[in-house]
Design a protein around this motif. Structure first.
Motif, short mmCIF file in Angstrom:
data_model
loop_
_atom_site.label_atom_id
_atom_site.label_comp_id
_atom_site.label_asym_id
_atom_site.label_seq_id
_atom_site.Cartn_x
_atom_site.Cartn_y
_atom_site.Cartn_z
N TRP A 1 0.40 -0.96 -0.17
CA TRP A 1 -0.07 -0.08 0.24
C TRP A 1 0.36 1.65 0.34
O TRP A 1 2.39 1.42 1.09
CB TRP A 1 -1.13 -0.03 1.57
N LEU B 1 -2.34 -2.68 3.88
CA LEU B 1 -3.11 -1.31 3.70
C LEU B 1 -2.77 -1.22 5.82
O LEU B 1 -2.74 -2.01 6.73
CB LEU B 1 -4.74 -1.88 3.83
N ILE C 1 -4.16 1.72 7.99
CA ILE C 1 -5.32 2.51 8.66
C ILE C 1 -5.52 3.02 9.83
O ILE C 1 -4.51 2.29 10.58
CB ILE C 1 -6.35 1.47 9.10
N LEU D 1 -10.99 7.84 6.17
CA LEU D 1 -10.48 7.66 4.78
C LEU D 1 -10.21 6.18 4.89
O LEU D 1 -9.98 5.48 4.07
CB LEU D 1 -8.74 8.73 4.81
N THR D 2 -10.81 5.39 6.39
CA THR D 2 -10.88 4.02 6.10
C THR D 2 -12.07 2.94 5.20
O THR D 2 -10.95 3.06 4.45
CB THR D 2 -11.00 4.03 8.12
N ARG E 1 -9.89 3.87 1.72
CA ARG E 1 -9.03 3.19 1.78
C ARG E 1 -9.07 1.28 1.14
O ARG E 1 -8.55 1.10 0.87
CB ARG E 1 -7.78 3.57 2.37
N THR F 1 -10.15 0.52 -1.62
CA THR F 1 -9.17 1.05 -3.14
C THR F 1 -8.80 -0.26 -3.08
O THR F 1 -7.99 -1.43 -3.80
CB THR F 1 -8.36 1.88 -3.53
N TRP F 2 -8.24 -0.47 -1.70
CA TRP F 2 -7.18 -1.97 -1.15
C TRP F 2 -7.87 -3.10 -1.82
O TRP F 2 -6.93 -4.17 -2.52
CB TRP F 2 -6.67 -1.85 0.03
#
Length: 184
Positions: free
Chosen positions: A129, A150, A152, A160-161, A164, A167-168
């Motif tokens: 990531w 990733l 967090i 943003l969690t 993210r 996307t991950w």
């Protein structure tokens, strides 16, 4: 049908929360419900060929567990029984929690320890990531300029969690799907 296994260690419940978000996005059809590592055995984990593993950061670069200050069993206790487990042929993606402002000098430090442990047992590690969008002094969990999984920071970047995670998962899902057999 084999599914993706999701396992996590937690102390405050935040890693569990993230694991549940991951499961919800993947769905029951391809992922089993997340399970705390203090409630499983090694053979239960080894039945999966695709795994998503989550860890909090506890101690100073330690694998989370009682010796790092956790009140309940965590990755340290689970891995103590792993011995020379063979994860060859398993594809593993990691996510880890950290607090970049509070622990800027060792942000998400436990993630690298879990990464090294599973890689050392033969697992194929996927899901690195980007470090962009974070503000910290140092993280041992960076290899070749990227986090090993990733990361967090629910404390200072909770907003943003979800993005993210989405996307991950879009990045790792194809790789993990290659390891599970879906009906035609």
């Amino acid at each position: 049908m084999q599914k993706i296994g999701i396992f996590f260690g937690t102390e405050t419940g935040t890693t569990r929360l993230v694991a549940k978000k991951i499961h919800k996005l993947l769905g029951d059809e391809i992922a089993d419900k997340p399970v705390n590592v203090n409630r499983i055995t090694l053979p239960e984990m080894l039945r999966y060929d695709a795994l998503i593993l989550g860890t909090p950061s506890y101690g100073v670069g330690d694998i989370p567990g009682r010796s790092a200050g956790c009140l309940e069993a965590n990755w340290e206790e689970f891995l103590a029984g792993a011995g020379s487990a063979d994860f060859s042929g398993k594809r593993v993606a990691l996510f880890g929690l950290g607090a970049q402002e509070r622990y800027s000098e060792r942000f998400a430090a436990s993630l690298i320890r879990v990464y090294e442990t599973f890689q050392g047992m033969g697992a194929e590690m996927v899901g690195s990531w980007s470090t962009e969008g974070y503000a910290f002094e140092h993280s041992p969990s960076i290899v070749d300029g990227r986090f090993v999984g990733l990361v967090i920071d629910q404390r200072t970047q909770g907003m943003l969690t979800d993005g993210r995670i989405e996307t991950w998962l879009a990045q790792i899902k194809p790789s993990l799907m290659e390891r599970i057999a879906l009906p035609a």
